[in-house]
Design a protein around this motif. Structure first.
Motif, PDB file in Angstrom:
ATOM      1  N   VAL A  37      30.302 -33.531  22.961  1.00  0.00           N
ATOM      2  CA  VAL A  37      30.863 -32.354  23.600  1.00  0.00           C
ATOM      3  C   VAL A  37      30.557 -32.483  25.078  1.00  0.00           C
ATOM      4  O   VAL A  37      29.462 -32.868  25.466  1.00  0.00           O
ATOM      5  N   SER A  38      31.509 -32.166  25.917  1.00  0.00           N
ATOM      6  CA  SER A  38      31.248 -32.179  27.341  1.00  0.00           C
ATOM      7  C   SER A  38      32.139 -31.165  28.019  1.00  0.00           C
ATOM      8  O   SER A  38      33.115 -30.700  27.449  1.00  0.00           O
ATOM      9  N   GLY A  39      31.770 -30.832  29.231  1.00  0.00           N
ATOM     10  CA  GLY A  39      32.552 -29.872  29.983  1.00  0.00           C
ATOM     11  C   GLY A  39      32.062 -29.806  31.416  1.00  0.00           C
ATOM     12  O   GLY A  39      31.191 -30.569  31.832  1.00  0.00           O
ATOM     13  N   THR A  40      32.620 -28.881  32.164  1.00  0.00           N
ATOM     14  CA  THR A  40      32.244 -28.712  33.560  1.00  0.00           C
ATOM     15  C   THR A  40      32.001 -27.240  33.856  1.00  0.00           C
ATOM     16  O   THR A  40      32.456 -26.367  33.119  1.00  0.00           O
ATOM     17  N   ALA A  41      31.286 -27.002  34.932  1.00  0.00           N
ATOM     18  CA  ALA A  41      31.048 -25.646  35.418  1.00  0.00           C
ATOM     19  C   ALA A  41      31.061 -25.688  36.941  1.00  0.00           C
ATOM     20  O   ALA A  41      30.547 -26.631  37.546  1.00  0.00           O
ATOM     21  N   THR A  42      31.648 -24.688  37.548  1.00  0.00           N
ATOM     22  CA  THR A  42      31.674 -24.600  39.001  1.00  0.00           C
ATOM     23  C   THR A  42      30.434 -23.866  39.485  1.00  0.00           C
ATOM     24  O   THR A  42      30.134 -22.763  39.027  1.00  0.00           O
ATOM     25  N   LEU A  43      29.705 -24.493  40.405  1.00  0.00           N
ATOM     26  CA  LEU A  43      28.480 -23.919  40.942  1.00  0.00           C
ATOM     27  C   LEU A  43      28.792 -23.078  42.171  1.00  0.00           C
ATOM     28  O   LEU A  43      29.857 -23.213  42.765  1.00  0.00           O
ATOM     29  N   PRO A  44      27.875 -22.192  42.587  1.00  0.00           N
ATOM     30  CA  PRO A  44      28.134 -21.316  43.726  1.00  0.00           C
ATOM     31  C   PRO A  44      28.478 -22.043  45.034  1.00  0.00           C
ATOM     32  O   PRO A  44      29.192 -21.494  45.864  1.00  0.00           O
ATOM     33  N   ASN A  45      28.004 -23.285  45.214  1.00  0.00           N
ATOM     34  CA  ASN A  45      28.340 -24.009  46.443  1.00  0.00           C
ATOM     35  C   ASN A  45      29.655 -24.778  46.321  1.00  0.00           C
ATOM     36  O   ASN A  45      30.020 -25.516  47.219  1.00  0.00           O
ATOM     37  N   ALA A  49      29.650 -29.135  38.218  1.00  0.00           N
ATOM     38  CA  ALA A  49      28.595 -29.723  37.390  1.00  0.00           C
ATOM     39  C   ALA A  49      29.228 -30.276  36.121  1.00  0.00           C
ATOM     40  O   ALA A  49      30.079 -29.632  35.503  1.00  0.00           O
ATOM     41  N   THR A  50      28.802 -31.467  35.723  1.00  0.00           N
ATOM     42  CA  THR A  50      29.272 -32.091  34.488  1.00  0.00           C
ATOM     43  C   THR A  50      28.177 -31.943  33.441  1.00  0.00           C
ATOM     44  O   THR A  50      27.030 -32.315  33.690  1.00  0.00           O
ATOM     45  N   ILE A  51      28.547 -31.396  32.280  1.00  0.00           N
ATOM     46  CA  ILE A  51      27.587 -31.207  31.196  1.00  0.00           C
ATOM     47  C   ILE A  51      28.026 -32.070  30.025  1.00  0.00           C
ATOM     48  O   ILE A  51      29.148 -31.941  29.540  1.00  0.00           O
ATOM     49  N   ASN A  52      27.154 -32.972  29.597  1.00  0.00           N
ATOM     50  CA  ASN A  52      27.414 -33.834  28.444  1.00  0.00           C
ATOM     51  C   ASN A  52      26.556 -33.349  27.293  1.00  0.00           C
ATOM     52  O   ASN A  52      25.346 -33.474  27.340  1.00  0.00           O
ATOM     53  N   GLY A  53      27.173 -32.800  26.281  1.00  0.00           N
ATOM     54  CA  GLY A  53      26.448 -32.274  25.134  1.00  0.00           C
ATOM     55  C   GLY A  53      26.773 -30.811  24.933  1.00  0.00           C
ATOM     56  O   GLY A  53      27.499 -30.204  25.711  1.00  0.00           O
ATOM     57  N   PRO A  54      26.237 -30.233  23.874  1.00  0.00           N
ATOM     58  CA  PRO A  54      26.540 -28.822  23.570  1.00  0.00           C
ATOM     59  C   PRO A  54      25.904 -27.898  24.606  1.00  0.00           C
ATOM     60  O   PRO A  54      24.770 -28.102  25.029  1.00  0.00           O
ATOM     61  N   VAL A  94      24.027 -31.206  48.119  1.00  0.00           N
ATOM     62  CA  VAL A  94      24.221 -31.387  46.676  1.00  0.00           C
ATOM     63  C   VAL A  94      25.704 -31.634  46.414  1.00  0.00           C
ATOM     64  O   VAL A  94      26.540 -30.753  46.595  1.00  0.00           O
ATOM     65  N   GLN A  95      26.013 -32.859  46.018  1.00  0.00           N
ATOM     66  CA  GLN A  95      27.393 -33.255  45.762  1.00  0.00           C
ATOM     67  C   GLN A  95      27.683 -33.540  44.291  1.00  0.00           C
ATOM     68  O   GLN A  95      28.829 -33.481  43.877  1.00  0.00           O
ATOM     69  N   LYS A  96      26.635 -33.862  43.528  1.00  0.00           N
ATOM     70  CA  LYS A  96      26.848 -34.250  42.134  1.00  0.00           C
ATOM     71  C   LYS A  96      25.728 -33.669  41.279  1.00  0.00           C
ATOM     72  O   LYS A  96      24.555 -33.897  41.547  1.00  0.00           O
ATOM     73  N   VAL A  97      26.103 -32.923  40.241  1.00  0.00           N
ATOM     74  CA  VAL A  97      25.143 -32.324  39.311  1.00  0.00           C
ATOM     75  C   VAL A  97      25.562 -32.719  37.902  1.00  0.00           C
ATOM     76  O   VAL A  97      26.718 -32.546  37.520  1.00  0.00           O
ATOM     77  N   GLU A  98      24.606 -33.272  37.144  1.00  0.00           N
ATOM     78  CA  GLU A  98      24.875 -33.678  35.768  1.00  0.00           C
ATOM     79  C   GLU A  98      23.769 -33.162  34.857  1.00  0.00           C
ATOM     80  O   GLU A  98      22.597 -33.232  35.201  1.00  0.00           O
ATOM     81  N   ILE A  99      24.178 -32.654  33.707  1.00  0.00           N
ATOM     82  CA  ILE A  99      23.231 -32.224  32.679  1.00  0.00           C
ATOM     83  C   ILE A  99      23.576 -32.992  31.410  1.00  0.00           C
ATOM     84  O   ILE A  99      24.713 -32.941  30.942  1.00  0.00           O
ATOM     85  N   ASP A 100      22.600 -33.725  30.890  1.00  0.00           N
ATOM     86  CA  ASP A 100      22.759 -34.425  29.603  1.00  0.00           C
ATOM     87  C   ASP A 100      21.967 -33.638  28.576  1.00  0.00           C
ATOM     88  O   ASP A 100      20.756 -33.459  28.726  1.00  0.00           O
ATOM     89  N   ALA A 101      22.653 -33.160  27.540  1.00  0.00           N
ATOM     90  CA  ALA A 101      21.997 -32.277  26.578  1.00  0.00           C
ATOM     91  C   ALA A 101      22.240 -32.736  25.154  1.00  0.00           C
ATOM     92  O   ALA A 101      23.272 -33.313  24.828  1.00  0.00           O
ATOM     93  N   SER A 102      21.246 -32.467  24.324  1.00  0.00           N
ATOM     94  CA  SER A 102      21.395 -32.567  22.877  1.00  0.00           C
ATOM     95  C   SER A 102      21.072 -31.172  22.353  1.00  0.00           C
ATOM     96  O   SER A 102      20.931 -30.233  23.133  1.00  0.00           O
TER      97      SER A 102
END
Length: 119
Positions: A37-45, A49-54, A94-102
């Motif tokens: 599962v992956s997705g994105t979120a727009t941050l205040p700046n 952000a790219t999120i990999n996982g639930p 801050v140009q790139k934000v990634e979250i890897d989650a399980s």
């Protein structure tokens, strides 16, 4: 000696069918649990952000909050917080934000640098 026909009990086909259904259900659970599962979120700046996982995400004018891997990542216009602890500033650098989650853990990278986990 006379031969007699034995009838197979009705329970045997029922048990085989039920066993097959259980195996298919277990296979489906393993498939969905391992699906990526992956997705994105727009941050205040404005960074995406790219999120990999639930994950789950909420976004309002004050902050973007991402719940992933048992951690809460909060991005305010000036600060990045993990589990309510400030870990970095959120500025124009801050140009790139990634979250890897399980389901049990998550890690955060900002501009390719691993942010130490808090707990």
């Amino acid at each position: 000696m006379a031969e007699t026909k034995k009838r197979t009990a009705a329970v045997v086909p029922f048990a085989l069918g039920l066993g097959l259904i259980v195996l298919v259900a277990l296979g489906a659970m393993v498939f969905f649990a391992s699906a990526s599962v992956s997705g994105t979120a727009t941050l205040p700046n404005g960074t995406i952000a790219t999120i990999n996982g639930p994950f789950s995400c909420s976004n309002n004018t004050a902050a973007t909050v991402i719940d992933a891997g048992g951690h809460v990542f909060e991005f305010t216009p000036t600060t990045v917080l993990v589990d309510k602890t400030p870990v970095a500033s959120l500025d124009s650098s801050v140009q790139k934000v990634e979250i890897d989650a399980s389901y049990w853990t998550a890690s955060l990278r900002i501009n390719g640098e691993q942010v130490p986990s808090v707990r």
